[in-house]
Motif scaffolding. Structure first.
Motif, PDB file in Angstrom:
ATOM      1  N   GLY A  72       0.812  -1.211   0.000  1.00  0.00           N
ATOM      2  CA  GLY A  72       0.000   0.000   0.000  1.00  0.00           C
ATOM      3  C   GLY A  72       0.844   1.258   0.000  1.00  0.00           C
ATOM      4  N   LEU A  74      -0.391   5.514   0.223  1.00  0.00           N
ATOM      5  CA  LEU A  74      -1.349   6.275  -0.584  1.00  0.00           C
ATOM      6  C   LEU A  74      -0.807   6.613  -1.976  1.00  0.00           C
ATOM      7  N   CYS A 104      -3.423  -2.246   2.716  1.00  0.00           N
ATOM      8  CA  CYS A 104      -3.494  -0.819   3.034  1.00  0.00           C
ATOM      9  C   CYS A 104      -4.479  -0.086   2.112  1.00  0.00           C
ATOM     10  N   ALA A 105      -4.017   0.950   1.431  1.00  0.00           N
ATOM     11  CA  ALA A 105      -4.892   1.737   0.560  1.00  0.00           C
ATOM     12  C   ALA A 105      -5.153   1.055  -0.779  1.00  0.00           C
ATOM     13  N   THR A 106      -4.344   0.074  -1.127  1.00  0.00           N
ATOM     14  CA  THR A 106      -4.425  -0.525  -2.457  1.00  0.00           C
ATOM     15  C   THR A 106      -5.741  -1.236  -2.767  1.00  0.00           C
ATOM     16  N   MET A 109      -8.017   1.736  -3.587  1.00  0.00           N
ATOM     17  CA  MET A 109      -7.511   2.605  -4.659  1.00  0.00           C
ATOM     18  C   MET A 109      -7.368   1.878  -5.997  1.00  0.00           C
ATOM     19  N   TYR A 125      -7.049  -0.339   4.523  1.00  0.00           N
ATOM     20  CA  TYR A 125      -6.797   0.682   5.532  1.00  0.00           C
ATOM     21  C   TYR A 125      -8.152   1.144   6.077  1.00  0.00           C
ATOM     22  N   THR A 127      -9.629   3.766   7.024  1.00  0.00           N
ATOM     23  CA  THR A 127     -10.321   4.944   6.488  1.00  0.00           C
ATOM     24  C   THR A 127     -10.920   4.703   5.106  1.00  0.00           C
ATOM     25  N   THR A 128     -10.595   3.558   4.475  1.00  0.00           N
ATOM     26  CA  THR A 128     -11.157   3.243   3.155  1.00  0.00           C
ATOM     27  C   THR A 128     -12.419   2.383   3.264  1.00  0.00           C
ATOM     28  N   GLY A 153      -2.851  -2.643   6.856  1.00  0.00           N
ATOM     29  CA  GLY A 153      -1.830  -1.598   6.843  1.00  0.00           C
ATOM     30  C   GLY A 153      -0.500  -2.064   7.386  1.00  0.00           C
TER      31      GLY A 153
END
Length: 191
Positions: A72, A74, A104-106, A109, A125, A127-128, A153
């Motif tokens: 991940g 961002l 994580c963000a992946t 995203m 993550y 927050t996603t 994360g």
């Protein structure tokens, strides 16, 4: 036959997630290749750590792997999202039955943005959470139907790597690697 893992790296990717995964899979006897998504092997990670990739995208594009892994971070996740050649590779690999793993963000995203696994259950993550359709709160989660492993994360990097080992090899192999570590409370030891 030795299992083969491909870890893609991009500028801005999360170094803890990348290096922890590479290390633990290697300990399990999995042959790990880490490659830049561009033609530059020098990758500057999210906290300024520089990793020299073994290969470039073009050197691995036509090779087969048992799992493709995306750390991940961002900016790293944004770079993965914006790489049309990577998205094409992920689609082809998924169609061929390759396990895909992201942390994580992946997941949000890349997978959600490109609607790669529209009905899969995944985590990411925290927050996603609102951007992931079928959210799981697990530290690392394997959706067996879609051959998709996701994790949350940097702090769940060990969980993520052990889950990949469990899926590619078995629980015994994951337990052997876990026994080499001093695991903090809350991480599944596979014992």
């Amino acid at each position: 036959m030795t299992k083969q893992a491909l870890v893609f790296l991009s500028n801005g990717c999360e170094e803890t997630e990348a290096v922890t995964t590479i290390d633990l899979l290697t300990r399990a006897g999995i042959k790990v290749t880490y490659a830049s998504i561009t033609e530059d092997k020098k990758v500057e990670c999210s906290r300024g750590v520089t990793i020299l990739a073994q290969k470039t995208f073009s050197e691995v594009d036509n090779l087969d792997f048992d799992v493709i892994i995306l750390p991940g971070g961002l900016i790293g996740a944004e770079n993965f999202r914006d790489s049309q050649q990577l998205i094409k590779k992920l689609k082809q690999a998924h169609q061929a039955g390759v396990v895909i793993a992201a942390i994580c963000a992946t997941p949000a995203m890349v997978f959600q943005h490109h609607n790669l696994f529209p009905n899969a259950y995944m985590t990411g993550y925290p927050t996603t959470k609102d951007t992931i359709k079928n959210w799981k709160s697990d530290r690392a989660y394997f959706d067996a139907q879609y051959k998709l492993i996701t994790s949350q994360g940097p702090g769940t990097s060990i969980d993520f790597a052990l889950k990949i080992i469990d899926v590619l090899l078995d629980k015994k192999a994951a337990a052997e690697v876990a026994a080499q570590l001093v695991l903090p409370q809350g991480i599944k030891s596979y014992q």
